[in-house]
Enzyme design. Structure first.
Site, PDB file in Angstrom:
ATOM      1  N   TYR A 125       0.818  -1.210   0.000  1.00 23.07           N
ATOM      2  CA  TYR A 125       0.000   0.000   0.000  1.00 23.07           C
ATOM      3  C   TYR A 125       0.856   1.265   0.000  1.00 23.07           C
ATOM      4  O   TYR A 125       0.368   2.359  -0.272  1.00 23.07           O
ATOM      5  CB  TYR A 125      -0.949   0.028   1.209  1.00 23.07           C
ATOM      6  CG  TYR A 125      -2.028  -1.044   1.164  1.00 23.07           C
ATOM      7  CD1 TYR A 125      -2.158  -1.883   0.068  1.00 23.07           C
ATOM      8  CD2 TYR A 125      -2.914  -1.224   2.210  1.00 23.07           C
ATOM      9  CE1 TYR A 125      -3.125  -2.871   0.026  1.00 23.07           C
ATOM     10  CE2 TYR A 125      -3.896  -2.205   2.176  1.00 23.07           C
ATOM     11  CZ  TYR A 125      -3.991  -3.023   1.076  1.00 23.07           C
ATOM     12  OH  TYR A 125      -4.955  -3.995   1.034  1.00 23.07           O
ATOM     13  N   LYS A 181       3.984 -15.236   1.669  1.00 24.72           N
ATOM     14  CA  LYS A 181       3.937 -15.941   0.384  1.00 24.72           C
ATOM     15  C   LYS A 181       5.383 -16.186  -0.035  1.00 24.72           C
ATOM     16  O   LYS A 181       5.823 -15.822  -1.137  1.00 24.72           O
ATOM     17  CB  LYS A 181       3.156 -15.075  -0.630  1.00 24.72           C
ATOM     18  CG  LYS A 181       2.817 -15.742  -1.920  1.00 24.72           C
ATOM     19  CD  LYS A 181       1.733 -16.800  -1.822  1.00 24.72           C
ATOM     20  CE  LYS A 181       1.529 -17.483  -3.157  1.00 24.72           C
ATOM     21  NZ  LYS A 181       0.777 -18.750  -3.077  1.00 24.72           N
ATOM     22  N   ASP A 208      -5.084  -7.251   5.502  1.00 23.94           N
ATOM     23  CA  ASP A 208      -6.334  -6.581   5.145  1.00 23.94           C
ATOM     24  C   ASP A 208      -7.379  -7.646   4.801  1.00 23.94           C
ATOM     25  O   ASP A 208      -8.517  -7.627   5.290  1.00 23.94           O
ATOM     26  CB  ASP A 208      -6.056  -5.682   3.925  1.00 23.94           C
ATOM     27  CG  ASP A 208      -7.177  -4.697   3.667  1.00 23.94           C
ATOM     28  OD1 ASP A 208      -8.191  -4.744   4.388  1.00 23.94           O
ATOM     29  OD2 ASP A 208      -7.046  -3.890   2.732  1.00 23.94           O
ATOM     30  N   ASP A 241      -2.387 -18.287   0.856  1.00 20.90           N
ATOM     31  CA  ASP A 241      -3.520 -19.004   0.238  1.00 20.90           C
ATOM     32  C   ASP A 241      -4.003 -20.125   1.152  1.00 20.90           C
ATOM     33  O   ASP A 241      -5.204 -20.321   1.362  1.00 20.90           O
ATOM     34  CB  ASP A 241      -3.162 -19.520  -1.157  1.00 20.90           C
ATOM     35  CG  ASP A 241      -1.753 -20.090  -1.247  1.00 20.90           C
ATOM     36  OD1 ASP A 241      -0.979 -19.934  -0.280  1.00 20.90           O
ATOM     37  OD2 ASP A 241      -1.423 -20.702  -2.273  1.00 20.90           O
ATOM     38  N   ASP A 297     -10.487  -9.451   7.491  1.00 21.55           N
ATOM     39  CA  ASP A 297     -11.905  -9.387   7.139  1.00 21.55           C
ATOM     40  C   ASP A 297     -12.518 -10.787   7.119  1.00 21.55           C
ATOM     41  O   ASP A 297     -13.643 -10.988   7.578  1.00 21.55           O
ATOM     42  CB  ASP A 297     -12.100  -8.737   5.760  1.00 21.55           C
ATOM     43  CG  ASP A 297     -12.318  -7.235   5.880  1.00 21.55           C
ATOM     44  OD1 ASP A 297     -12.041  -6.677   6.961  1.00 21.55           O
ATOM     45  OD2 ASP A 297     -12.765  -6.623   4.895  1.00 21.55           O
TER      46      ASP A 297
END
Ligand code: NAD
Length: 361
Positions: free
Chosen positions: A143, A194, A250, A226, A254
């Protein structure tokens, strides 16, 4: 001896002022009960700040926050400001305050309350007892990494670019928060990355692994993002504390939040190396129900509990607040978003009154 704290209140927009008013009354009561002197001061952020000053985060607001012991934010945003240029949007104020206070660690609990187990979209036997804390890095990663933007290539074709980058020091400081959080909980930490594909993730994994030596009481594991997403919905009980970067955090926070099924119940804390931390509900300003006394104030109240525990080290007051919330639910009180058959429907203010009554009894 009376402890004194200066708290900056940021009601923001939409349902923000309603849920914050309820929470402040509760904090005042707890303060008198536990000899804590909260000195509240209010400032503008988001759409209401744009309307008054033209800016989503006025300088005075940031200064007032910096001079306080903790910041309690409600929510920002609304249809009215949706079409402004990005730098004038309410959300820009939110990013600016996080950056301005150097809040690099975001803590989001996803706890299944036995009273609300039916609100989850997963089967009760899968979610029963779930109690996860997601520690997300908040001021680095993709970001914020440079270069970023939409550039024109030699052929005239446009190319969008963002950069995922972490420095060792950025990884170390978030890992420290995560190890210490895991220590305060059940001592289990899962780092999500990852590393099979991304170099930045390999560095993340190496640093987190080397830091584990300092925390022999914490059991560290690693998962690729994943797989972590899959495991969160397959067997969420395997997780206690999760630490991950900005983008993965993020998304995963959620997903973890939705295990609980009720956005009106979810608090969060954003912390830096020093005070003040910022404490806010996960949900937004819910413009669709603003001003109608329909909002669930419990995420805001639980954010105040996180403020007490993680921001002010007032664990006793935090526990008292959390217990009052559980008791209100146990007595069957529900706002519209968590209403189910046979329960007592209440509005935002009435839920606050129930909590005050429980705390006084
Ligand atoms: P939202 O969280 O505001 O609302 C989503 C849905 O959940 C709505 O139906 C709303 O009524 C409901 N809801 C949310 N909080 C509730 C509560 N406490 N009690 C009862 N119901 C509740 O998300 P959105 O609709 O995507 O966004 C609305 C505005 O909020 C936008 O301007 C967005 O940018 C902003 N937003 C702000 C924050 C923040 O302040 N941290 C976070 C997310 C979205």
């Amino acid at each position: 001896m009376t402890r004194q704290y200066r708290i900056t209140l940021l009601p923001g927009d939409g349902i923000g002022p309603e849920i914050l008013a309820v929470t402040v009354d509760i904090l005042k009561l707890i303060g008198t009960q536990l000899d804590i002197d909260f000195q509240f001061q209010e400032a503008l952020i988001g759409g209401s700040a744009i309307d008054e000053t033209g800016k989503p985060l006025p300088k005075e607001t940031l200064q007032m926050c910096r001079n306080s012991d903790a910041v309690l934010l409600a929510a920002i945003g609304g249809y009215k400001w949706d079409n402004l240029p990005r730098e004038q949007r309410p959300e820009t104020g939110l990013l600016a305050i996080r950056a301005g206070l150097n809040l690099f660690a975001n803590l989001r609990p996803a706890t299944i309350l036995p009273q609300l187990i039916d609100a989850s979209s997963l089967k009760p036997e899968i979610v029963e007892g779930v109690d996860i804390m997601v520690v997300r890095e908040l001021t680095g990663g993709i970001y914020f990494g440079e270069p970023k933007g939409i550039f024109e290539t030699e052929t005239g074709e446009k190319r969008g670019v963002n950069t995922m980058a972490y420095r060792e020091s950025e990884i170390d400081r978030i890992a420290k928060v995560a190890f210490e959080t895991a220590q305060k909980r059940s001592g289990k930490l899962c780092s999500v990355d990852k590393a099979n594909v991304l170099d930045v993730s390999q560095l993340w994994r190496d640093r987190v692994t080397s830091m584990a030596e300092k925390y022999p009481d914490v059991e560290l594991s690693h998962l690729y993002v994943d797989n972590a997403a899959m495991q969160l919905v397959r067997e969420p009980k395997q997780f206690d504390t999760i630490v991950t970067g900005n983008l993965f955090g993020d998304i995963l926070s959620d997903a973890a939040a939705m295990l609980t099924g009720s956005i009106g119940m979810l608090p969060s804390a954003s912390l830096g190396l020093e005070k003040p931390g910022l404490f806010e509900p996960v949900h937004g300003s819910a413009p669709d129900i603003a001003g109608q006394d329909k909002a669930n104030p419990l995420a805001q109240v639980l954010s105040a509990a996180m403020m007490l525990r993680y921001g002010l080290n007032e664990a006793k007051a935090a526990t008292r607040l959390e217990k009052a919330v559980l008791e209100a639910l146990a007595q069957g009180y529900r706002t519209g978003d968590i209403m189910s058959q046979g329960m007592k429907s209440v509005g935002c203010k009435a839920m606050g009154e129930v909590l005050l009554r429980i705390l006084e009894s």
